[in-house]
Design an enzyme around this catalytic site. Structure first.
Site, PDB file in Angstrom:
ATOM      1  N   ASP A  64      -3.960   5.130   6.663  1.00  0.00           N
ATOM      2  CA  ASP A  64      -4.454   6.355   7.302  1.00  0.00           C
ATOM      3  C   ASP A  64      -5.498   5.944   8.358  1.00  0.00           C
ATOM      4  OD1 ASP A  64      -5.175   8.984   7.774  1.00  0.00           O
ATOM      5  OD2 ASP A  64      -6.302   9.225   5.930  1.00  0.00           O
TER       6      ASP A  64
ATOM      7  N   GLU B 215       0.835  -1.204   0.000  1.00  0.00           N
ATOM      8  CA  GLU B 215       0.000   0.000   0.000  1.00  0.00           C
ATOM      9  C   GLU B 215       0.869   1.253   0.000  1.00  0.00           C
ATOM     10  OE1 GLU B 215      -4.010   0.084   1.988  1.00  0.00           O
ATOM     11  OE2 GLU B 215      -2.815  -0.966   3.484  1.00  0.00           O
TER      12      GLU B 215
ATOM     13  N   PHE C 224      -1.916  15.886   5.051  1.00  0.00           N
ATOM     14  CA  PHE C 224      -2.182  15.326   3.732  1.00  0.00           C
ATOM     15  C   PHE C 224      -0.927  15.471   2.868  1.00  0.00           C
ATOM     16  CE2 PHE C 224      -3.950  14.784  -0.470  1.00  0.00           C
ATOM     17  CZ  PHE C 224      -4.827  13.733  -0.263  1.00  0.00           C
TER      18      PHE C 224
HETATM   19  P1  IMP Z   1      -7.347   4.539   4.760  1.00  0.00           P
HETATM   20  O1  IMP Z   1      -8.379   3.599   4.244  1.00  0.00           O
HETATM   21  O2  IMP Z   1      -7.957   5.717   5.462  1.00  0.00           O
HETATM   22  O3  IMP Z   1      -6.259   3.873   5.567  1.00  0.00           O
HETATM   23  O4  IMP Z   1      -6.679   5.226   3.538  1.00  0.00           O
HETATM   24  C1  IMP Z   1      -6.047   4.573   2.545  1.00  0.00           C
HETATM   25  C2  IMP Z   1      -6.008   5.378   1.276  1.00  0.00           C
HETATM   26  O5  IMP Z   1      -6.331   6.770   1.452  1.00  0.00           O
HETATM   27  C3  IMP Z   1      -4.614   5.381   0.749  1.00  0.00           C
HETATM   28  O6  IMP Z   1      -4.356   4.240   0.003  1.00  0.00           O
HETATM   29  C4  IMP Z   1      -4.588   6.656  -0.071  1.00  0.00           C
HETATM   30  O7  IMP Z   1      -5.051   6.412  -1.363  1.00  0.00           O
HETATM   31  C5  IMP Z   1      -5.525   7.586   0.635  1.00  0.00           C
HETATM   32  N1  IMP Z   1      -4.812   8.563   1.493  1.00  0.00           N
HETATM   33  C6  IMP Z   1      -4.775   8.603   2.838  1.00  0.00           C
HETATM   34  N2  IMP Z   1      -4.014   9.604   3.273  1.00  0.00           N
HETATM   35  C7  IMP Z   1      -3.547  10.230   2.170  1.00  0.00           C
HETATM   36  C8  IMP Z   1      -2.667  11.356   1.959  1.00  0.00           C
HETATM   37  O8  IMP Z   1      -2.153  11.998   2.891  1.00  0.00           O
HETATM   38  N3  IMP Z   1      -2.411  11.668   0.664  1.00  0.00           N
HETATM   39  C9  IMP Z   1      -2.947  10.995  -0.398  1.00  0.00           C
HETATM   40  N4  IMP Z   1      -3.747   9.944  -0.237  1.00  0.00           N
HETATM   41  C10 IMP Z   1      -4.052   9.560   1.033  1.00  0.00           C
END
Ligand code: IMP
Length: 178
Positions: free
Chosen positions: A103, A99, A152
């Site tokens: 986040d 991945e 971000f």
């Molecule tokens: P999660 O499901 O919240 O863990 O997020 C996973 C996905 O969110 C990642 O694979 C990214 O595509 C996107 N994402 C989360 N944080 C960021 C960031 O800071 N920049 C760009 N994409 C992010």
């Protein structure tokens, strides 16, 4: 010709990324010596990390790709959509999901449930970045590049509205400059 990118600062330089990716590849090569793991790239964010990582592996491996979506701009919708699944059966295989960033953890848990139900021999996660402060569900990637603050970020595969994935570094996004 000048090309302006909307970053407040470079968070992780190209050199730091290259060094860390080599270390992760070495660790995976040691842990999976004698095995042929299947590395699954989570598109689109992990594409650059994935290709650099696999180039540095010193073991045989299989590759596959999944495409998921959950983000709009700088916000997660909290709902994961599977846009492309892997091609092959993973039963009894050693699977490593690659991945870009963990986040909230929602994507990781979705993948752990989906792929875990297919009965692989093992299932581990490798992520370039981790934002542990923003976690909503529990997931701890075995292989981690960098732990970062809750900001971000863009570059090295990560986007803002499908832009800036091509930057060779990871930078903190500046909304005022977009
Ligand atoms: P999660 O499901 O919240 O863990 O997020 C996973 C996905 O969110 C990642 O694979 C990214 O595509 C996107 N994402 C989360 N944080 C960021 C960031 O800071 N920049 C760009 N994409 C992010």
């Amino acid at each position: 010709m000048s090309y302006q990118v909307p970053v407040k600062k470079v968070l992780i330089s190209e050199e730091e990324i290259n060094k860390r990716v080599k270390e992760l590849a070495k660790q995976i090569s040691t842990d999976y010596a004698g095995k042929t793991p299947l590395l699954v790239c989570i598109l689109r964010g992990a594409s650059l990390f994935f290709s650099d990582l696999i180039k540095n592996l010193k073991i045989d491996c299989n590759l596959d790709f999944m495409c998921l979506s959950s983000y709009q701009g700088t916000n997660s919708s909290g709902k994961v959509r599977l846009l492309l699944d892997i091609r092959d059966d993973i039963r009894d295989k050693d699977v490593i999901v690659v991945e870009d960033i963990v986040d909230t953890g929602i994507t990781g848990v979705y993948l752990r449930d989906l792929l875990g139900a297919r009965k692989p021999a093992s299932l581990e996660f490798c992520t370039l970045l981790d934002k542990p402060q923003n976690r909503k569900v529990e997931i701890t990637p075995k292989y981690l590049g960098f732990s970062i603050e809750n900001e971000f970020v863009i570059g090295y595969g990560l986007d803002y509205n499908e832009l800036y994935r091509n930057l060779p570094f990871v930078g903190v996004f500046d909304e005022t400059k977009k």
